[in-house]
Design a protein around this motif. Structure first.
Motif, PDB file in Angstrom:
ATOM      1  N   TYR A  37       1.000  -1.009   0.131  1.00 17.53           N
ATOM      2  CA  TYR A  37      -0.172  -0.279  -0.087  1.00 17.53           C
ATOM      3  C   TYR A  37       1.215   1.388  -0.360  1.00 17.53           C
ATOM      4  CZ  TYR A  37      -3.661  -3.729   0.741  1.00 17.53           C
ATOM      5  OH  TYR A  37      -3.938  -4.331   0.879  1.00 17.53           O
ATOM      6  N   ASP A  81       3.090   9.155  -4.493  1.00 22.22           N
ATOM      7  CA  ASP A  81       2.449   8.649  -5.657  1.00 22.22           C
ATOM      8  C   ASP A  81       1.288   7.418  -6.051  1.00 22.22           C
ATOM      9  OD1 ASP A  81       4.515   7.182  -6.531  1.00 22.22           O
ATOM     10  OD2 ASP A  81       4.389   6.955  -7.967  1.00 22.22           O
ATOM     11  N   PRO A 113      -1.794   5.215  -4.635  1.00 19.67           N
ATOM     12  CA  PRO A 113      -3.461   5.573  -4.439  1.00 19.67           C
ATOM     13  C   PRO A 113      -3.151   4.636  -3.058  1.00 19.67           C
ATOM     14  CG  PRO A 113      -3.117   4.881  -6.712  1.00 19.67           C
ATOM     15  CD  PRO A 113      -2.344   4.465  -6.458  1.00 19.67           C
ATOM     16  N   THR A 143      -5.722   3.842  -0.427  1.00 16.38           N
ATOM     17  CA  THR A 143      -7.143   2.660  -0.246  1.00 16.38           C
ATOM     18  C   THR A 143      -6.979   3.041   1.187  1.00 16.38           C
ATOM     19  OG1 THR A 143      -6.110   0.950   0.552  1.00 16.38           O
ATOM     20  CG2 THR A 143      -5.944   1.305  -1.899  1.00 16.38           C
TER      21      THR A 143
END
Length: 186
Positions: free
Chosen positions: A22, A61, A63, A65
């Motif tokens: 992540y 950079d 994303p 979640t």
């Protein structure tokens, strides 16, 4: 190979691992990849990484979640850490939970300073009760349901157990014994 190319290669190698976490990367990850820890700081200074906490960086950079906070809690808690108790249930959207604190289990004493949103429980968990969900080290849902009896209303746990069974998060052969364990706590 030039210094610039080597730095680009380090960034690329680190980013590949961070994609599976992540966006997060630790000095331990860097070391395992053969990337000197100083490179993390250099990449952060150039704006390629955000310094999230002591020993934890994130590629900005990548994303965000709904699983980021769970992975961050585990990585901030050190090696061999895993989600435990109601945090595992929250990860799966079971028992209508949104806990104030993410409970993380660790067989080691965690000495680092953690935010109030993370609670470390020192526990030794059998290997059969550990797994990965969404790439995040966790206790199994079965173990989490049993461990959460002290934190979550039993009626919610019974419903969560049934839902976990429907979704295949608890093996069918364990479901009856698990429901019996919940019922005995009423």
């Amino acid at each position: 190979m030039s210094t610039k190319n080597l730095a680009d290669t380090h960034r690329r190698v680190l980013r590949d691992v961070a994609l599976d976490q992540y966006g997060y990367i630790t000095p331990t990850d860097a070391d395992a990849l053969g990337v000197p820890a100083i490179e993390l700081r250099k990449i952060a200074q150039r704006g390629g990484l955000d310094h999230s906490a002591y020993g934890l960086y994130r590629f900005a950079d990548i994303p965000i979640t709904e699983f980021d906070t769970f992975m961050e809690a585990v990585l901030r808690s050190g090696p061999d850490a895993h989600l435990t108790h109601d945090a595992v249930l929250a990860l799966h959207g079971l028992a209508l939970l949104n806990p104030r604190r993410i409970r993380v289990g660790s067989p080691h004493r965690v000495r680092r300073s953690l935010p109030d949103s993370i609670e470390v429980i020192r526990e030794h968990v059998a290997p059969d009760d550990l797994t990965l969900y969404e790439g995040i080290p966790s206790t199994t849902v079965r173990r989490a349901l049993l461990d959460s009896r002290a934190f979550v209303m039993i009626d919610r746990l019974v419903e969560a157990t049934k839902e976990a069974g429907r979704r295949g998060l608890v093996p069918r052969h364990q479901l009856t014994a698990l429901l019996d364990a919940m019922a005995s706590r009423r």
